[in-house]
Design an enzyme around this catalytic site. Structure first.
Site, PDB file in Angstrom:
ATOM      1  N   SER A  56       0.846  -1.204   0.000  1.00 20.69           N
ATOM      2  CA  SER A  56       0.000   0.000   0.000  1.00 20.69           C
ATOM      3  C   SER A  56       0.878   1.250   0.000  1.00 20.69           C
ATOM      4  O   SER A  56       2.095   1.169   0.179  1.00 20.69           O
ATOM      5  CB  SER A  56      -0.880   0.013   1.254  1.00 20.69           C
ATOM      6  N   ASP A  94      -1.133  -1.985  -4.091  1.00 17.83           N
ATOM      7  CA  ASP A  94      -2.486  -1.838  -3.544  1.00 17.83           C
ATOM      8  C   ASP A  94      -2.892  -0.360  -3.584  1.00 17.83           C
ATOM      9  O   ASP A  94      -2.131   0.512  -3.134  1.00 17.83           O
ATOM     10  CB  ASP A  94      -2.446  -2.348  -2.090  1.00 17.83           C
ATOM     11  N   ASP A 116      -6.514   2.850  -8.369  1.00 17.82           N
ATOM     12  CA  ASP A 116      -7.766   3.139  -7.660  1.00 17.82           C
ATOM     13  C   ASP A 116      -8.176   4.569  -7.961  1.00 17.82           C
ATOM     14  O   ASP A 116      -7.775   5.504  -7.274  1.00 17.82           O
ATOM     15  CB  ASP A 116      -7.590   2.930  -6.160  1.00 17.82           C
ATOM     16  N   GLU A 146     -11.097  -0.114  -9.865  1.00 13.52           N
ATOM     17  CA  GLU A 146     -12.191  -0.098  -8.872  1.00 13.52           C
ATOM     18  C   GLU A 146     -13.331   0.793  -9.333  1.00 13.52           C
ATOM     19  O   GLU A 146     -13.131   1.879  -9.850  1.00 13.52           O
ATOM     20  CB  GLU A 146     -11.670   0.386  -7.508  1.00 13.52           C
ATOM     21  N   HIS A 190     -12.709  -0.660   4.754  1.00 15.58           N
ATOM     22  CA  HIS A 190     -11.362  -0.857   5.305  1.00 15.58           C
ATOM     23  C   HIS A 190     -11.319  -0.676   6.824  1.00 15.58           C
ATOM     24  O   HIS A 190     -12.137   0.040   7.389  1.00 15.58           O
ATOM     25  CB  HIS A 190     -10.386   0.135   4.652  1.00 15.58           C
ATOM     26  N   GLY A 235     -11.285  -4.595   1.867  1.00 15.94           N
ATOM     27  CA  GLY A 235     -11.899  -4.425   3.193  1.00 15.94           C
ATOM     28  C   GLY A 235     -12.543  -5.684   3.723  1.00 15.94           C
ATOM     29  O   GLY A 235     -13.636  -5.655   4.286  1.00 15.94           O
ATOM     30  N   SER A 237     -11.390  -7.994   6.056  1.00 13.15           N
ATOM     31  CA  SER A 237     -10.998  -8.579   7.338  1.00 13.15           C
ATOM     32  C   SER A 237     -12.258  -8.917   8.127  1.00 13.15           C
ATOM     33  O   SER A 237     -13.272  -8.222   8.017  1.00 13.15           O
ATOM     34  CB  SER A 237     -10.121  -7.597   8.130  1.00 13.15           C
ATOM     35  N   ASN A 277      -9.002  -9.175  -0.052  1.00 10.31           N
ATOM     36  CA  ASN A 277      -7.939  -8.386   0.596  1.00 10.31           C
ATOM     37  C   ASN A 277      -8.060  -8.409   2.111  1.00 10.31           C
ATOM     38  O   ASN A 277      -9.114  -8.048   2.655  1.00 10.31           O
ATOM     39  CB  ASN A 277      -8.046  -6.925   0.145  1.00 10.31           C
ATOM     40  N   ILE A 278      -6.976  -8.783   2.763  1.00 12.88           N
ATOM     41  CA  ILE A 278      -6.974  -8.866   4.228  1.00 12.88           C
ATOM     42  C   ILE A 278      -5.715  -8.202   4.772  1.00 12.88           C
ATOM     43  O   ILE A 278      -4.594  -8.618   4.450  1.00 12.88           O
ATOM     44  CB  ILE A 278      -7.048 -10.346   4.678  1.00 12.88           C
TER      45      ILE A 278
HETATM   46  P1  13P Z   1      -9.036  -4.749   5.675  1.00 11.92           P
HETATM   47  O1  13P Z   1      -8.812  -3.424   6.346  1.00 11.92           O
HETATM   48  O2  13P Z   1     -10.442  -5.221   5.874  1.00 11.92           O
HETATM   49  O3  13P Z   1      -8.050  -5.769   6.090  1.00 11.92           O
HETATM   50  O4  13P Z   1      -8.868  -4.519   4.093  1.00 11.92           O
HETATM   51  C1  13P Z   1      -7.601  -4.458   3.491  1.00 11.92           C
HETATM   52  C2  13P Z   1      -7.637  -3.985   2.082  1.00 11.92           C
HETATM   53  O5  13P Z   1      -8.656  -3.889   1.432  1.00 11.92           O
HETATM   54  C3  13P Z   1      -6.349  -3.642   1.462  1.00 11.92           C
HETATM   55  O6  13P Z   1      -6.496  -3.110   0.189  1.00 11.92           O
HETATM   56  O1  G3H Z   2      -6.319  -0.669   1.802  1.00 13.62           O
HETATM   57  C1  G3H Z   2      -5.741  -0.348   2.821  1.00 13.62           C
HETATM   58  C2  G3H Z   2      -4.732  -1.237   3.440  1.00 13.62           C
HETATM   59  O2  G3H Z   2      -5.220  -1.837   4.595  1.00 13.62           O
HETATM   60  C3  G3H Z   2      -3.440  -0.537   3.647  1.00 13.62           C
HETATM   61  O3  G3H Z   2      -3.475   0.422   4.640  1.00 13.62           O
HETATM   62  O4  G3H Z   2      -2.198   2.415   3.820  1.00 13.62           O
HETATM   63  O5  G3H Z   2      -2.414   1.881   6.278  1.00 13.62           O
HETATM   64  O6  G3H Z   2      -0.983   0.486   4.796  1.00 13.62           O
HETATM   65  P1  G3H Z   2      -2.198   1.372   4.892  1.00 13.62           P
HETATM   66 ZN    ZN Z   3      -8.240  -1.913  -0.082  1.00 17.86          ZN
END
Ligand code: 13P
Ligand code: G3H
Ligand code: ZN
Length: 333
Positions: A56, A94, A116, A146, A190, A235, A237, A277-278
């Site tokens: 990310s 990402d 994105d 997206e 997220h 998102g 998780s 995505n997790i």
């Molecule tokens: P979570 O915050 O649900 O783990 O989603 C992660 C994500 O979508 C990263 O792109």
């Molecule tokens: O999509 C979001 C991911 O969970 C990454 O988050 O930018 O804090 O690393 P981050």
């Molecule tokens: Zn994401």
């Protein structure tokens, strides 16, 4: 210019086609540090699951894009050392937010990028996505786009409210951009606070929040419009309550953290959803394990003594997702 092929990475095209046909999903785990990467690779190698390593903007700011890219190259060799003869590992950007960022990742050996542009007006999203696709495809790098906006606030991704993907737009969007996969909005978001308590009901027996269900009707409409086209869920998780409880019991403060029930992710994995995505769940596993060590052994100050258990806990979580939720185990023998 380095091709991902030279460093043993793969793109997503064949992987996604097999996942859609086989009714399972590929795990896309974010990584920011060595322990997370080791845990992901150990879990994928032991289960022989294809895996997507996601980087990310937050990760690039924290750890440096070049360093993460070389860590991924190392991860391919590490996977082989662990006995995974033909590792199927994708290095994916990402939430890429500009053409320049996507280009720099393509040029340095990423095998997949996400552009994105979902917050932009529809025509601008198409134009920017197409520009990235035209560049990336010259190097056989696959592109995720997206359509629709996820709710939730994460360090680098925020949207005050979500807008479900409009099924009537997906054919036009996919054909005009040439993207390889499409992230959609059907109610995921997220972070560890995916729903406010007001959006949830409460289980009378446990007192736990029960989130509203994902919009499977929207997903099925999209599948009908684009049969077999790879769909991505961000998102996703599930915010395991055991971790939340443990963190809170050991001095943390995560009130009413709630995620997507695994049962719904299991159901989504059987559809055209082929990438899930997790990130947040891994953060929770790590935090719970570190708090445990600090609580049980207050004299401990060797980082290996708390990062090691954190790595083990993340590995356990990743294997659970692969085997019990996404069903991708044994798909990269
Ligand atoms: P979570 O915050 O649900 O783990 O989603 C992660 C994500 O979508 C990263 O792109
Ligand atoms: O999509 C979001 C991911 O969970 C990454 O988050 O930018 O804090 O690393 P981050
Ligand atoms: Zn994401």
């Amino acid at each position: 210019m380095v091709s991902y092929k030279e460093i043993g990475l793969v793109h997503t095209r064949e992987m996604f086609a097999k996942a859609v046909a086989g009714g399972y999903a590929i795990p896309a785990f974010n990584f920011n540090n060595m322990e997370q990467l080791q845990a992901i690779i150990q879990a994928a190698a032991e289960t022989k699951s294809p895996v997507i390593l996601q980087v990310s903007k937050g990760a690039r700011n924290y750890a440096n894009q070049t360093l993460l890219r070389y860590m991924a190259e190392g991860a391919v060799e590490y996977a082989k050392e662990l006995g995974w003869e033909h590792p199927q590992i994708v290095l994916h950007l990402d939430h890429g937010d500009s053409f320049e960022t996507c280009k720099s990742c393509v040029d340095m050996g990423f095998s997949s990028v996400m552009i994105d542009a979902s917050a932009l007006p529809y025509e601008e999203n198409i134009a920017l996505t197409k520009k990235v696709v035209d560049y990336a495809h010259q190097f056989d790098v696959t592109v995720e786009a997206e359509l629709g906006v996820l709710a939730g606030v994460e360090d680098e991704v925020s949207a005050a409210e979500s807008h479900y993907t409009k099924p009537e737009e997906v054919i036009d969007f996919a054909s005009r951009t040439g993207c390889d996969s499409l992230a959609i909005s059907i109610g995921t978001s997220h972070g560890a606070y995916k729903f406010t308590p007001e959006q949830c009901t409460r289980d009378p027996k446990t007192g736990r929040l029960v989130p509203p269900p994902l919009a499977f009707d929207v997903l099925h409409e999209i599948e009908k419009k684009l049969p077999g086209f790879p769909i991505v869920l961000h998102g996703s998780s599930s915010v395991p309550q055991e971790y939340v409880d443990e963190i809170n019991a050991l001095g943390g403060k995560l009130p009413d953290a709630v995620g997507i029930p695994e049962e719904q992710l299991r159901e989504a994995s059987k559809s055209a959803v082929c990438k899930i995505n997790i990130d947040s769940d891994s953060r929770l596993a790590m935090t719970a394990a570190i708090r445990r060590v600090f609580h049980d052994k207050p004299g401990e100050f060797d980082p290996r003594k708390y990062l090691g258990p954190a790595r083990d806990e993340m590995k356990k979580l990743y294997k659970h997702k692969i085997v019990n939720v996404l069903g991708s185990d044994g798909k990269a023998e």
